[in-house]
Scaffold this motif. Structure first.
Motif, PDB file in Angstrom:
ATOM      1  N   ILE A 138       5.346   2.799  13.894  1.00  0.00           N
ATOM      2  CA  ILE A 138       5.011   2.787  15.320  1.00  0.00           C
ATOM      3  C   ILE A 138       4.672   1.351  15.676  1.00  0.00           C
ATOM      4  O   ILE A 138       3.791   0.739  15.067  1.00  0.00           O
ATOM      5  N   TYR A 139       5.406   0.825  16.628  1.00  0.00           N
ATOM      6  CA  TYR A 139       5.392  -0.605  16.904  1.00  0.00           C
ATOM      7  C   TYR A 139       5.084  -0.803  18.385  1.00  0.00           C
ATOM      8  O   TYR A 139       5.707  -0.185  19.248  1.00  0.00           O
ATOM      9  N   VAL A 140       4.113  -1.662  18.672  1.00  0.00           N
ATOM     10  CA  VAL A 140       3.713  -1.900  20.058  1.00  0.00           C
ATOM     11  C   VAL A 140       4.164  -3.285  20.508  1.00  0.00           C
ATOM     12  O   VAL A 140       3.969  -4.266  19.796  1.00  0.00           O
ATOM     13  N   THR A 141       4.749  -3.343  21.683  1.00  0.00           N
ATOM     14  CA  THR A 141       5.087  -4.642  22.283  1.00  0.00           C
ATOM     15  C   THR A 141       5.133  -4.503  23.808  1.00  0.00           C
ATOM     16  O   THR A 141       5.347  -3.418  24.327  1.00  0.00           O
ATOM     17  N   HIS A 142       4.930  -5.647  24.492  1.00  0.00           N
ATOM     18  CA  HIS A 142       5.098  -5.617  25.951  1.00  0.00           C
ATOM     19  C   HIS A 142       6.500  -6.110  26.304  1.00  0.00           C
ATOM     20  O   HIS A 142       6.881  -6.140  27.465  1.00  0.00           O
ATOM     21  N   ARG A 178       0.823  -1.221   0.000  1.00  0.00           N
ATOM     22  CA  ARG A 178       0.000   0.000   0.000  1.00  0.00           C
ATOM     23  C   ARG A 178       0.852   1.263   0.000  1.00  0.00           C
ATOM     24  O   ARG A 178       0.338   2.351  -0.158  1.00  0.00           O
ATOM     25  N   GLU A 179       2.152   1.104   0.270  1.00  0.00           N
ATOM     26  CA  GLU A 179       3.059   2.260   0.366  1.00  0.00           C
ATOM     27  C   GLU A 179       2.448   3.368   1.216  1.00  0.00           C
ATOM     28  O   GLU A 179       2.268   4.501   0.770  1.00  0.00           O
ATOM     29  N   PRO A 180       2.126   3.040   2.463  1.00  0.00           N
ATOM     30  CA  PRO A 180       1.448   4.008   3.310  1.00  0.00           C
ATOM     31  C   PRO A 180       2.419   5.058   3.856  1.00  0.00           C
ATOM     32  O   PRO A 180       3.631   4.905   3.740  1.00  0.00           O
ATOM     33  N   LYS A 181       1.846   6.091   4.484  1.00  0.00           N
ATOM     34  CA  LYS A 181       2.685   7.114   5.124  1.00  0.00           C
ATOM     35  C   LYS A 181       3.361   6.557   6.369  1.00  0.00           C
ATOM     36  O   LYS A 181       4.418   7.009   6.768  1.00  0.00           O
ATOM     37  N   ALA A 182       2.694   5.585   7.022  1.00  0.00           N
ATOM     38  CA  ALA A 182       3.260   5.011   8.240  1.00  0.00           C
ATOM     39  C   ALA A 182       2.754   3.589   8.429  1.00  0.00           C
ATOM     40  O   ALA A 182       1.656   3.248   8.001  1.00  0.00           O
ATOM     41  N   PHE A 183       3.591   2.768   9.082  1.00  0.00           N
ATOM     42  CA  PHE A 183       3.191   1.419   9.489  1.00  0.00           C
ATOM     43  C   PHE A 183       2.878   1.422  10.967  1.00  0.00           C
ATOM     44  O   PHE A 183       3.622   1.997  11.772  1.00  0.00           O
ATOM     45  N   LEU A 184       1.790   0.745  11.330  1.00  0.00           N
ATOM     46  CA  LEU A 184       1.484   0.537  12.742  1.00  0.00           C
ATOM     47  C   LEU A 184       1.501  -0.969  12.993  1.00  0.00           C
ATOM     48  O   LEU A 184       0.841  -1.724  12.283  1.00  0.00           O
ATOM     49  N   PHE A 185       2.260  -1.397  13.979  1.00  0.00           N
ATOM     50  CA  PHE A 185       2.327  -2.819  14.321  1.00  0.00           C
ATOM     51  C   PHE A 185       1.854  -3.012  15.759  1.00  0.00           C
ATOM     52  O   PHE A 185       2.376  -2.366  16.665  1.00  0.00           O
ATOM     53  N   ASP A 186       0.909  -3.926  15.960  1.00  0.00           N
ATOM     54  CA  ASP A 186       0.492  -4.242  17.332  1.00  0.00           C
ATOM     55  C   ASP A 186       0.913  -5.669  17.668  1.00  0.00           C
ATOM     56  O   ASP A 186       0.271  -6.623  17.248  1.00  0.00           O
TER      57      ASP A 186
END
Ligand code: ADP
Ligand code: MG
Length: 433
Positions: free
Chosen positions: A189-193, A151-159
């Motif tokens: 922006i990447y989310v992890t515990h 998709r060539e997005p402006k940003a990647f979000l990873f959960d």
């Protein structure tokens, strides 16, 4: 590509849970930022608000210069990868990856080209005709990433995109994600515990607790200069050792003396609860780690003593006689005295458990007053059966703290790190009383 800016971003769920509490965060174009913190600290909520999947209660979200508070998810031009991958089961890998482009009415030939290119990059070219159920967890994860990339997005979000993979695959996929970012340079922006995942992936890590940002800094700076006790305890494995005690003057020397807490407060894993103790005092313990956080300090005189290094004397001079928390990372306890300012302070402890790690070992020990001290030390002097010769269970061992690397915190679970300002302070140290 674009920057992402959060201003006073807040989420209060129906029912009153304040999941995200007025956070400010600026993520630069091309940056890889990791939101990390214990379960329930508001990471996913923050990410979902950025994606537009969760309504915000107040504050502002900007993608680039544009405020997107009221922009629907599909028009935000960002791609999210979920923990469960959320692939369409009835579509092939190629169809899954190209779906967003098809919706955009991109010509078929161009879709095919982009999907093939991306599949090559992710080494899933041979899987393009398969359906998701015929893929392994690791392959599904790649497809989900591929779907975001085309998709060539402006940003990647990873959960938490790696949490369904086994330990080994997690580590290799982690490295691949990092390489991918170095290649594509898309704001992420990447989310992890998982603090280790955060440390290894992020240009910057944002440590959260109870919906509040505790520190947003580079991984190494977070490790070496944690702003408070929470960050210090969260980043690093095994976690930092904490000792309650007080600063005292003893024969002209400034020392830390380990003490014990009476009428301590207990923290329940979900909520801060005060518990009444026999003596009528309040008690607050972190039930997960069973660490006593606050209470009345007593110095029974059987705790260890440690000379305060010169760099910290100025800062701590104003705190003589008051409760303070000493922090020593397991890797900063050594078999031999470390050449450093001040005196060597041998810490004598009883050894309870040894966990061999190959090159190193984790040894779990107790002082007279603290029954959970851990050190990570080199596993030299090995017997033929692999056990350690000089470190034996139930024996008394002596270790030395590297005084250059110790920290002092205000009491309380988020007590401020008092050792920070002094490190770079140009002020002369105060004369000792
Ligand atoms: N849909 C919801 N309704 C009510 N409370 C929620 C909802 N989703 C999450 N929460 C609460 O908000 C807090 C933050 O959750 P979440 O953002 O999922 O945390 P994390 O991703 O860091 O584990 C938690 O206390 C959680 O129970
Ligand atoms: Mg979550």
């Amino acid at each position: 590509m674009a920057s992402v800016t959060l201003e006073r971003l807040t989420k209060i769920y129906p029912g009153g849970v304040k999941a995200v509490n007025a956070i400010d965060l600026q993520i630069a174009d091309r940056e890889f930022v990791v939101l990390v913190g214990p379960s329930g600290c508001g990471k996913s909520t923050t990410l979902r608000m950025i994606a537009g999947l969760e309504e915000i209660s107040s504050g502002t979200i900007r993608i680039g210069e544009r405020i997107v508070n009221d922009v629907p998810p599909k028009d935000r031009d960002i791609a999210m990868v979920f923990q469960n991958y959320a692939l369409y089961p009835h579509m092939t890998v190629a169809q899954n990856m190209g779906f967003a482009l098809k919706l955009r009415k991109m010509p078929k030939a161009l879709i095919l080209q982009k999907v093939t290119e991306t599949a090559k990059m992710l080494e899933i070219e041979h899987l393009l005709d398969r359906k998701p159920k015929a893929l392994s967890g690791g392959q599904r994860q790649r497809v989900a990433v591929g779907r975001a990339i085309v998709r060539e997005p402006k940003a990647f979000l990873f959960d938490e995109p790696l949490s369904n993979l086994d330990a080994k695959l997690r580590v290799t996929t982690r490295a691949e994600l990092k390489r991918l970012h170095q290649r594509l340079k898309t704001t992420t922006i990447y989310v992890t515990h998982d603090q280790e995942e955060a440390m290894t992936l992020g240009d910057r890590i944002v440590v959260m607790k109870d919906g509040v940002i505790q520190q947003a800094d580079t991984p190494l700076s977070t490790y070496h200069r944690p702003r408070n006790r929470f960050v210090a305890g969260f980043v690093g494995m095994p976690p930092m050792n904490f000792f309650d005690g007080a600063i005292r003057m003893l024969e002209g020397r400034m020392i830390f003396e380990e003490g014990t807490l009476r009428n301590a407060k207990i923290r329940d894993p979900d909520r801060l609860t005060s518990v009444q103790t026999g003596g009528g005092g309040r008690v607050k313990i972190d039930a997960e780690s069973a660490v006593i956080m606050e209470g009345e300090l007593t110095l029974p005189g059987i705790g260890f003593r440690l000379d305060i290094p010169e760099r910290l004397r100025g800062t701590l001079a104003g705190r003589i006689g008051r409760h303070i928390v000493l922090g020593i990372r397991p890797e900063h306890l050594h078999r031999n005295a470390v050449e450093s300012e001040g005196r060597d302070c041998p810490l004598s402890m009883k050894l309870n458990v040894i966990e061999p790690l190959g090159n190193d070992m984790d040894v779990y020990m107790e002082t007279q007053l603290n029954d959970r001290v851990v050190a990570r030390i080199e596993a030299t002097a090995e017997a033929s059966d692999g056990s350690s010769l000089d470190f034996v269970r139930d024996s008394q061992v002596t270790l030395y703290a590297d005084l250059r690397k110790i920290h002092f915190f205000e009491p309380g679970e988020s007590g401020m790190n008092l050792s920070l300002s002094s490190g770079c302070s140009k002020e002369p140290t105060h004369a000792l009383a």
